[in-house]
Motif scaffolding. Structure first.
Motif, PDB file in Angstrom:
ATOM      1  N   ILE A   1       0.862  -1.211   0.088  1.00 14.41           N
ATOM      2  CA  ILE A   1       0.190  -0.159  -0.028  1.00 14.41           C
ATOM      3  C   ILE A   1       0.860   1.158  -0.033  1.00 14.41           C
ATOM      4  CG2 ILE A   1      -2.032  -1.114   0.895  1.00 14.41           C
ATOM      5  CD1 ILE A   1      -0.853   0.067   3.801  1.00 14.41           C
ATOM      6  N   GLY A   2       2.175   1.092   0.039  1.00 15.32           N
ATOM      7  CA  GLY A   2       3.116   2.291   0.183  1.00 15.32           C
ATOM      8  C   GLY A   2       4.547   1.750   0.239  1.00 15.32           C
ATOM      9  N   GLY A   3       5.338   2.702  -0.132  1.00 17.06           N
ATOM     10  CA  GLY A   3       6.720   2.381  -0.042  1.00 17.06           C
ATOM     11  C   GLY A   3       7.663   3.759  -0.117  1.00 17.06           C
ATOM     12  N   ILE A   4       9.019   3.521   0.166  1.00 18.07           N
ATOM     13  CA  ILE A   4       9.811   4.387  -0.214  1.00 18.07           C
ATOM     14  C   ILE A   4      11.132   3.817  -0.696  1.00 18.07           C
ATOM     15  CG2 ILE A   4      10.953   4.141   2.185  1.00 18.07           C
ATOM     16  CD1 ILE A   4      11.132   7.178   2.089  1.00 18.07           C
ATOM     17  N   LEU A   5      11.713   4.685  -1.860  1.00 23.54           N
ATOM     18  CA  LEU A   5      12.835   4.379  -2.269  1.00 23.54           C
ATOM     19  C   LEU A   5      13.935   5.550  -2.038  1.00 23.54           C
ATOM     20  CD1 LEU A   5      12.020   2.754  -5.841  1.00 23.54           C
ATOM     21  CD2 LEU A   5      12.354   1.698  -3.806  1.00 23.54           C
ATOM     22  N   ALA A   6      14.882   5.112  -1.092  1.00 18.75           N
ATOM     23  CA  ALA A   6      15.737   6.243  -0.678  1.00 18.75           C
ATOM     24  C   ALA A   6      17.420   5.469  -0.247  1.00 18.75           C
ATOM     25  CB  ALA A   6      15.015   6.921   0.633  1.00 18.75           C
ATOM     26  N   GLY A   7      18.020   6.513   0.174  1.00 18.45           N
ATOM     27  CA  GLY A   7      19.385   6.033   0.439  1.00 18.45           C
ATOM     28  C   GLY A   7      20.338   7.033   1.109  1.00 18.45           C
ATOM     29  N   LEU A   8      21.386   6.530   1.555  1.00 21.06           N
ATOM     30  CA  LEU A   8      22.518   7.541   1.992  1.00 21.06           C
ATOM     31  C   LEU A   8      23.809   7.420   1.176  1.00 21.06           C
ATOM     32  CD1 LEU A   8      22.386   6.345   5.739  1.00 21.06           C
ATOM     33  CD2 LEU A   8      21.446   8.444   4.995  1.00 21.06           C
ATOM     34  N   GLY A   9      24.177   8.637   0.689  1.00 21.31           N
ATOM     35  CA  GLY A   9      25.238   8.577  -0.116  1.00 21.31           C
ATOM     36  C   GLY A   9      26.715   8.889   0.686  1.00 21.31           C
ATOM     37  N   TYR A  10      27.803   9.289  -0.202  1.00 20.30           N
ATOM     38  CA  TYR A  10      28.944   9.382   0.394  1.00 20.30           C
ATOM     39  C   TYR A  10      29.168  10.200   1.814  1.00 20.30           C
ATOM     40  CZ  TYR A  10      31.705   7.586  -3.529  1.00 20.30           C
ATOM     41  OH  TYR A  10      32.053   6.877  -4.316  1.00 20.30           O
ATOM     42  N   TRP A  11      28.126  11.389   1.685  1.00 19.77           N
ATOM     43  CA  TRP A  11      28.275  12.229   3.036  1.00 19.77           C
ATOM     44  C   TRP A  11      27.251  12.211   3.631  1.00 19.77           C
ATOM     45  CZ3 TRP A  11      29.337  14.365  -2.310  1.00 19.77           C
ATOM     46  CH2 TRP A  11      30.625  14.314  -2.646  1.00 19.77           C
ATOM     47  N   ASN A  12      26.471  11.014   3.727  1.00 18.40           N
ATOM     48  CA  ASN A  12      25.759  11.010   4.697  1.00 18.40           C
ATOM     49  C   ASN A  12      24.178  11.794   4.569  1.00 18.40           C
ATOM     50  OD1 ASN A  12      26.545   8.660   5.963  1.00 18.40           O
ATOM     51  ND2 ASN A  12      27.499   9.663   7.662  1.00 18.40           N
ATOM     52  N   GLY A  13      23.918  11.991   3.465  1.00 12.64           N
ATOM     53  CA  GLY A  13      22.793  12.636   3.348  1.00 12.64           C
ATOM     54  C   GLY A  13      21.461  11.728   2.695  1.00 12.64           C
ATOM     55  N   LEU A  14      20.364  11.738   3.343  1.00 13.12           N
ATOM     56  CA  LEU A  14      19.561  11.127   2.935  1.00 13.12           C
ATOM     57  C   LEU A  14      18.902  11.702   1.756  1.00 13.12           C
ATOM     58  CD1 LEU A  14      17.144   8.652   3.705  1.00 13.12           C
ATOM     59  CD2 LEU A  14      16.181  10.584   4.998  1.00 13.12           C
ATOM     60  N   GLU A  15      18.716  10.651   0.828  1.00 12.62           N
ATOM     61  CA  GLU A  15      18.323  11.433  -0.518  1.00 12.62           C
ATOM     62  C   GLU A  15      16.906  10.316  -0.942  1.00 12.62           C
ATOM     63  OE1 GLU A  15      21.174  11.324  -3.833  1.00 12.62           O
ATOM     64  OE2 GLU A  15      22.673  11.625  -2.374  1.00 12.62           O
ATOM     65  N   ILE A  16      15.885  11.164  -0.702  1.00  8.53           N
ATOM     66  CA  ILE A  16      14.557  10.383  -1.142  1.00  8.53           C
ATOM     67  C   ILE A  16      14.066  10.347  -2.555  1.00  8.53           C
ATOM     68  CG2 ILE A  16      12.000  10.368  -0.545  1.00  8.53           C
ATOM     69  CD1 ILE A  16      12.837  11.721   2.105  1.00  8.53           C
ATOM     70  N   LYS A  17      13.893   9.240  -3.426  1.00  6.56           N
ATOM     71  CA  LYS A  17      14.023   9.355  -4.509  1.00  6.56           C
ATOM     72  C   LYS A  17      12.274   9.233  -4.812  1.00  6.56           C
ATOM     73  CE  LYS A  17      18.241   9.242  -5.604  1.00  6.56           C
ATOM     74  NZ  LYS A  17      18.848  10.612  -6.082  1.00  6.56           N
ATOM     75  N   ILE A  18      11.868   8.412  -4.120  1.00  4.97           N
ATOM     76  CA  ILE A  18      10.416   7.813  -4.364  1.00  4.97           C
ATOM     77  C   ILE A  18       9.502   7.590  -3.090  1.00  4.97           C
ATOM     78  CG2 ILE A  18       8.612   6.453  -5.443  1.00  4.97           C
ATOM     79  CD1 ILE A  18      10.489   5.851  -7.718  1.00  4.97           C
ATOM     80  N   LEU A  19       8.468   8.115  -2.900  1.00  5.96           N
ATOM     81  CA  LEU A  19       7.662   7.702  -1.430  1.00  5.96           C
ATOM     82  C   LEU A  19       6.349   7.658  -2.148  1.00  5.96           C
ATOM     83  CD1 LEU A  19       7.789   9.133   2.094  1.00  5.96           C
ATOM     84  CD2 LEU A  19       5.710   8.418   0.770  1.00  5.96           C
ATOM     85  N   TRP A  20       5.882   6.638  -2.115  1.00  6.64           N
ATOM     86  CA  TRP A  20       4.328   6.334  -2.731  1.00  6.64           C
ATOM     87  C   TRP A  20       3.238   5.780  -1.486  1.00  6.64           C
ATOM     88  CZ3 TRP A  20       2.450   1.432  -3.328  1.00  6.64           C
ATOM     89  CH2 TRP A  20       1.261   1.215  -3.969  1.00  6.64           C
ATOM     90  N   VAL A  21       2.198   6.253  -1.542  1.00 10.33           N
ATOM     91  CA  VAL A  21       1.110   5.630  -0.918  1.00 10.33           C
ATOM     92  C   VAL A  21      -0.192   5.393  -1.694  1.00 10.33           C
ATOM     93  CG1 VAL A  21      -0.637   5.911   1.149  1.00 10.33           C
ATOM     94  CG2 VAL A  21       1.898   6.547   1.359  1.00 10.33           C
ATOM     95  N   LYS A  22      -0.632   4.231  -1.765  1.00  9.42           N
ATOM     96  CA  LYS A  22      -1.838   3.924  -2.703  1.00  9.42           C
ATOM     97  C   LYS A  22      -2.941   5.055  -2.302  1.00  9.42           C
ATOM     98  CE  LYS A  22      -4.130  -0.338  -4.334  1.00  9.42           C
ATOM     99  NZ  LYS A  22      -4.343  -1.492  -4.191  1.00  9.42           N
ATOM    100  N   GLU A  23      -3.510   5.180  -3.367  1.00 10.26           N
ATOM    101  CA  GLU A  23      -4.553   6.509  -3.269  1.00 10.26           C
ATOM    102  C   GLU A  23      -5.544   6.408  -1.857  1.00 10.26           C
ATOM    103  OE1 GLU A  23      -6.816   9.561  -5.985  1.00 10.26           O
ATOM    104  OE2 GLU A  23      -5.741   8.164  -6.902  1.00 10.26           O
ATOM    105  N   GLU A  24      -6.131   5.152  -2.144  1.00  7.13           N
ATOM    106  CA  GLU A  24      -7.063   4.794  -1.008  1.00  7.13           C
ATOM    107  C   GLU A  24      -6.669   4.752   0.390  1.00  7.13           C
ATOM    108  OE1 GLU A  24      -6.998   0.768  -2.783  1.00  7.13           O
ATOM    109  OE2 GLU A  24      -6.754   2.805  -3.677  1.00  7.13           O
ATOM    110  N   TYR A  25      -5.268   4.754   0.501  1.00  4.35           N
ATOM    111  CA  TYR A  25      -4.631   4.934   1.884  1.00  4.35           C
ATOM    112  C   TYR A  25      -3.968   6.070   2.298  1.00  4.35           C
ATOM    113  CZ  TYR A  25      -5.306  -0.163   2.083  1.00  4.35           C
ATOM    114  OH  TYR A  25      -5.773  -1.356   2.115  1.00  4.35           O
ATOM    115  N   ARG A  26      -4.141   7.114   1.218  1.00  4.31           N
ATOM    116  CA  ARG A  26      -3.694   8.567   1.718  1.00  4.31           C
ATOM    117  C   ARG A  26      -4.337   9.079   2.687  1.00  4.31           C
ATOM    118  NH1 ARG A  26      -2.232   9.842  -4.951  1.00  4.31           N
ATOM    119  NH2 ARG A  26      -0.616   8.040  -4.805  1.00  4.31           N
ATOM    120  N   LYS A  27      -3.767  10.265   3.229  1.00  2.93           N
ATOM    121  CA  LYS A  27      -4.405  10.939   4.521  1.00  2.93           C
ATOM    122  C   LYS A  27      -4.630  10.084   5.644  1.00  2.93           C
ATOM    123  CE  LYS A  27      -5.484  14.799   1.502  1.00  2.93           C
ATOM    124  NZ  LYS A  27      -4.270  15.629   1.350  1.00  2.93           N
ATOM    125  N   LYS A  28      -3.929   8.970   5.847  1.00  2.17           N
ATOM    126  CA  LYS A  28      -4.357   8.219   7.057  1.00  2.17           C
ATOM    127  C   LYS A  28      -2.815   8.043   7.885  1.00  2.17           C
ATOM    128  CE  LYS A  28      -7.850   5.414   4.697  1.00  2.17           C
ATOM    129  NZ  LYS A  28      -8.668   6.325   5.038  1.00  2.17           N
TER     130      LYS A  28
END
Length: 145
Positions: free
Chosen positions: A54-81
């Motif tokens: 129903i949702g998920g995140i694709l992210a990671g930490l690079g060389y300098w420990n910065g959190l880089e969020i590429k995709i954060l998705w929640v299925k439409e009927e589960y949004r605002k919850k």
């Protein structure tokens, strides 16, 4: 040694991509030493009681420990919850434990601009008119323990 400026431009093959990535990494690390491994994946999925994604995140930490969020998705009927916020906070918590002090991402005005503002992200730039009639917004957030 004289280097000639004659060259061709061709489609990338896998071995070319590795050379390009290695080349920029070598240059970057010659300027600023790495604080972490090349890329630490922080990728999570949220599932409902039936085991359906129903949702998920694709992210990671690079060389300098910065959190880089590429995709954060929640299925439409589960949004605002609160599901997106829980996924985001979970990822930020792990990133902080691994040494991250900043998070960064981009989104569009029709996607999640208000969501990220509500979660403490600050806009740091935007491209107006991309896509036409909309904006692409770049965000960052200082992460604290």
């Amino acid at each position: 040694m004289e280097i000639k400026a004659e060259f061709t431009i061709e489609p990338c093959e896998k071995e070319n991509i590795k050379k390009i990535v290695d080349g920029i990494n070598e240059y970057n690390l010659s300027k600023v030493p790495a604080l972490a491994d090349i890329w630490t994946r922080l990728e999570f999925v949220a599932k409902n009681e039936n085991g359906t994604e129903i949702g998920g995140i694709l992210a990671g930490l690079g060389y300098w420990n910065g959190l880089e969020i590429k995709i954060l998705w929640v299925k439409e009927e589960y949004r605002k919850k609160g599901i997106g916020t829980k996924i985001l906070k979970h990822t930020e918590k792990i990133a902080i434990e691994k040494g991250a002090e900043i998070s960064m991402l981009d989104t569009f005005d029709f996607q999640a601009e208000e969501f990220y503002l509500k979660n403490g992200y600050k806009p740091i730039g935007e491209i107006k008119g991309f896509p036409k009639g909309h904006r692409r917004i770049y965000f960052s957030k200082q992460l604290t323990k």
